[in-house]
Write a protein that holds these residues in place. Structure first.
Motif, PDB file in Angstrom:
ATOM      1  N   UNK A 135      43.728  46.094  41.926  1.00 55.28           N
ATOM      2  CA  UNK A 135      44.656  47.169  42.252  1.00 55.28           C
ATOM      3  C   UNK A 135      44.590  48.291  41.234  1.00 55.28           C
ATOM      4  N   UNK A 136      44.865  49.496  41.701  1.00 56.99           N
ATOM      5  CA  UNK A 136      44.937  50.649  40.810  1.00 56.99           C
ATOM      6  C   UNK A 136      45.979  50.390  39.726  1.00 56.99           C
ATOM      7  N   UNK A 137      45.719  50.926  38.533  1.00 55.73           N
ATOM      8  CA  UNK A 137      46.640  50.690  37.424  1.00 55.73           C
ATOM      9  C   UNK A 137      46.606  51.861  36.463  1.00 55.73           C
ATOM     10  N   UNK A 138      47.578  51.883  35.572  1.00 55.86           N
ATOM     11  CA  UNK A 138      47.601  52.885  34.532  1.00 55.86           C
ATOM     12  C   UNK A 138      46.507  52.584  33.506  1.00 55.86           C
ATOM     13  N   UNK A 139      46.040  53.626  32.864  1.00 60.97           N
ATOM     14  CA  UNK A 139      45.038  53.468  31.810  1.00 60.97           C
ATOM     15  C   UNK A 139      45.566  52.534  30.736  1.00 60.97           C
ATOM     16  N   UNK A 140      44.729  51.594  30.301  1.00 57.04           N
ATOM     17  CA  UNK A 140      45.040  50.646  29.218  1.00 57.04           C
ATOM     18  C   UNK A 140      46.129  49.636  29.566  1.00 57.04           C
ATOM     19  N   UNK A 141      46.469  49.497  30.832  1.00 58.89           N
ATOM     20  CA  UNK A 141      47.432  48.462  31.231  1.00 58.89           C
ATOM     21  C   UNK A 141      46.814  47.086  30.999  1.00 58.89           C
ATOM     22  N   UNK A 142      47.606  46.107  30.542  1.00 55.55           N
ATOM     23  CA  UNK A 142      47.061  44.759  30.346  1.00 55.55           C
ATOM     24  C   UNK A 142      46.604  44.162  31.667  1.00 55.55           C
ATOM     25  N   UNK A 143      45.541  43.371  31.624  1.00 59.53           N
ATOM     26  CA  UNK A 143      44.982  42.767  32.838  1.00 59.53           C
ATOM     27  C   UNK A 143      45.703  41.469  33.172  1.00 59.53           C
ATOM     28  N   UNK A 144      46.137  41.355  34.414  1.00 57.63           N
ATOM     29  CA  UNK A 144      46.794  40.159  34.929  1.00 57.63           C
ATOM     30  C   UNK A 144      45.948  39.599  36.066  1.00 57.63           C
ATOM     31  N   UNK A 145      45.392  38.397  35.879  1.00 60.30           N
ATOM     32  CA  UNK A 145      44.594  37.741  36.910  1.00 60.30           C
ATOM     33  C   UNK A 145      45.462  36.698  37.612  1.00 60.30           C
ATOM     34  N   UNK A 146      45.514  36.752  38.954  1.00 57.91           N
ATOM     35  CA  UNK A 146      46.399  35.888  39.734  1.00 57.91           C
ATOM     36  C   UNK A 146      45.578  34.911  40.572  1.00 57.91           C
ATOM     37  N   UNK A 147      45.935  33.613  40.464  1.00 53.67           N
ATOM     38  CA  UNK A 147      45.203  32.543  41.144  1.00 53.67           C
ATOM     39  C   UNK A 147      46.161  31.787  42.063  1.00 53.67           C
ATOM     40  N   UNK A 148      45.810  31.705  43.323  1.00 53.43           N
ATOM     41  CA  UNK A 148      46.663  31.080  44.342  1.00 53.43           C
ATOM     42  C   UNK A 148      46.636  29.559  44.269  1.00 53.43           C
ATOM     43  N   UNK A 149      47.500  28.931  45.055  1.00 50.33           N
ATOM     44  CA  UNK A 149      47.598  27.480  45.086  1.00 50.33           C
ATOM     45  C   UNK A 149      46.853  26.846  46.245  1.00 50.33           C
ATOM     46  N   UNK A 150      47.048  25.531  46.414  1.00 48.30           N
ATOM     47  CA  UNK A 150      46.376  24.770  47.470  1.00 48.30           C
ATOM     48  C   UNK A 150      46.874  25.240  48.841  1.00 48.30           C
ATOM     49  N   UNK A 151      45.934  25.403  49.770  1.00 48.81           N
ATOM     50  CA  UNK A 151      46.287  25.808  51.125  1.00 48.81           C
ATOM     51  C   UNK A 151      46.710  27.264  51.225  1.00 48.81           C
ATOM     52  N   UNK A 152      46.490  28.032  50.162  1.00 51.75           N
ATOM     53  CA  UNK A 152      46.887  29.436  50.147  1.00 51.75           C
ATOM     54  C   UNK A 152      45.675  30.295  49.809  1.00 51.75           C
ATOM     55  N   UNK A 153      45.910  31.598  49.654  1.00 50.36           N
ATOM     56  CA  UNK A 153      44.879  32.547  49.246  1.00 50.36           C
ATOM     57  C   UNK A 153      45.585  33.697  48.553  1.00 50.36           C
ATOM     58  N   UNK A 154      44.811  34.637  48.009  1.00 51.98           N
ATOM     59  CA  UNK A 154      45.427  35.679  47.192  1.00 51.98           C
ATOM     60  C   UNK A 154      46.447  36.526  47.947  1.00 51.98           C
ATOM     61  N   UNK A 155      46.320  36.629  49.259  1.00 52.36           N
ATOM     62  CA  UNK A 155      47.255  37.434  50.035  1.00 52.36           C
ATOM     63  C   UNK A 155      48.687  36.940  49.988  1.00 52.36           C
ATOM     64  N   UNK A 156      48.906  35.681  49.571  1.00 50.18           N
ATOM     65  CA  UNK A 156      50.270  35.160  49.464  1.00 50.18           C
ATOM     66  C   UNK A 156      51.102  35.962  48.461  1.00 50.18           C
TER      67      UNK A 156
END
Length: 414
Positions: free
Chosen positions: A110-131
């Motif tokens: 996703x678009x972000x502000x310059x120098x914003x900290x990076x947040x990586x999101x990992x989904x659970x079982x039976x799900x996907x990132x769209x959750x």
């Protein structure tokens, strides 16, 4: 300034373009070709999809993802990140897959502000990132948000899953994530994992702590084993014929997704009933709006009904009753990354496991409970969830480095 990373095959989707996607055919088009008129389908092109027993495909997964993310206002880039055909040094291709073709991890940045900290999101079982669709806008206002489909899930590659042990199964997810990280060229990030994704995130941080500056585990699975939390009810149930049958199905790797596939064209209705119940009549928090429920139901169906791959990890990671075969609690003393646990107050995952682990950890650790939220607290109470995440990351978000801020109103410290 605003930015978004781009590697491998990418397709840029603005909020306006996403809202214009209304059909599977249009959704499958990239932003660059969205304006081109789609060719009229042939007669067989119209008939054959209706004759499929399982009416899904990879294209339909991506189309459903785009429809769901049309709710999100923040611009994003969708990428298929090439992670190669096998982990470096491995004698097998993504663990005994018969193909040596490269594999891909479906990634949204996703678009972000310059120098914003990076947040990586990992989904659970039976799900996907769209959750996480209800969270992307709020989190992208403070972070550079990157969400992935784990190998074998969602819109990522689905290799044949033939792992034969807990160790191989853990490596399937940890090594594929590490190869994704290298290809994406990121480090020093905040790693957030939900449920089974929390288990994978924690195991990854144990092996690669140098890349993770903070760990956020949301209703994480896998902290305790059956011997550590023996259940009288479970013991009695196993002794019944029903318990023996369920245990046999578990050990045979019979997954919930097989039921959805087995129902064929009636599968979508089963998923609709589940979504309406879990996020509607049985919701512990904020109800889904009608268009959210429609898009989420469609997305869940296509991700569940597609080829079985990552889902087959179940029996190797957990024993019957969802107890971990290699519980994280046993590794608590080896923890090297500061950690925040977030639980919905009505989460069926037991936060006492995190409390027990905290006693053995040698790094900062806090446990936050969010009211009006269950296991999917980020859907049930997105505002409370965002507040908990911002509090967990206050060290990286506050310009003056203040770390002693009190817990926001409504959140509960455990």
């Amino acid at each position: 300034m605003r930015r978004a990373a781009a590697v491998a095959a990418t397709s840029r989707m603005s909020a306006e373009e996403m809202r214009g996607v209304t059909t599977a055919a249009a959704s499958a088009a990239t932003a660059g070709s969205a304006s081109a008129p789609a060719p009229a389908p042939s007669r067989w092109g119209r008939v054959l999809p209706a004759l499929r027993w399982i009416p899904t495909s990879t294209d339909r997964i991506i189309a459903a993802e785009k429809r769901l993310l049309s709710i999100v206002k923040t611009g994003y880039i969708q990428e298929q990140i090439n992670i190669g055909s096998a982990p470096p040094g491995s004698k097998v291709r993504w663990f005994r897959s018969s193909s040596d073709e490269p594999r891909f991890i479906n990634t949204i940045t996703f678009d972000s502000e310059e120098n914003a900290p990076t947040l990586v999101m990992v989904h659970g079982y039976g799900a996907s990132q769209g959750f996480f669709f209800r969270n992307f806008d709020a989190l992208a206002s403070r972070f550079r948000v990157i969400a992935i489909d784990q190998l074998g899930w969602g819109g990522s590659s689905r290799p044949d899953f033939t792992c034969k042990s807990t160790e191989e199964t853990e490596a399937w997810f940890i090594d594929s994530f590490e190869e994704w990280r290298k290809a994406k060229n990121i480090s020093n990030f905040i790693l957030l994992g939900h449920s089974f994704g929390g288990y994978v995130a924690a195991k990854y941080a144990l092996q690669h702590p140098e890349h993770v500056k903070h760990l956020i585990l949301v209703g994480p699975a896998g902290f305790s084993s059956e011997t550590e939390h023996s259940s009288e009810w479970l013991t009695k149930f196993r002794a019944t014929w029903k318990g023996m049958l369920v245990n046999h199905l578990w050990e045979s790797n019979f997954t919930p997704q097989r039921i959805v596939r087995g129902l064929g064209p009636w599968g979508p209705d089963l998923v609709r009933r589940y979504t309406s119940a879990r996020f509607g009549s049985y919701s512990t928090g904020e109800l889904l709006m009608e268009h959210e429920s429609t898009f989420l139901t469609d997305y869940i169906y296509h991700t569940l009904a597609a080829k079985a791959s990552g889902e087959l990890c179940l029996k190797y990671i957990f024993s019957f009753g969802a107890f971990a075969r290699k519980p994280l609690l046993q590794s608590a003393s080896d923890w090297k990354v500061p950690t925040t646990f977030i639980y919905g107050q009505q989460d069926w995952m037991n936060y006492q496991g995190a409390q027990q682990a905290r006693k053995d950890m040698k790094v900062p650790c806090e446990i936050i409970r969010v009211p009006q939220g269950g296991h999917f607290v980020f859907i049930d109470n997105p505002l409370g969830f965002h507040s908990a995440v911002f509090h967990a990351c206050r060290k990286f978000l506050s310009g003056d480095g203040e770390e002693g801020l009190s817990l926001p109103d409504g959140l509960i410290s455990a």
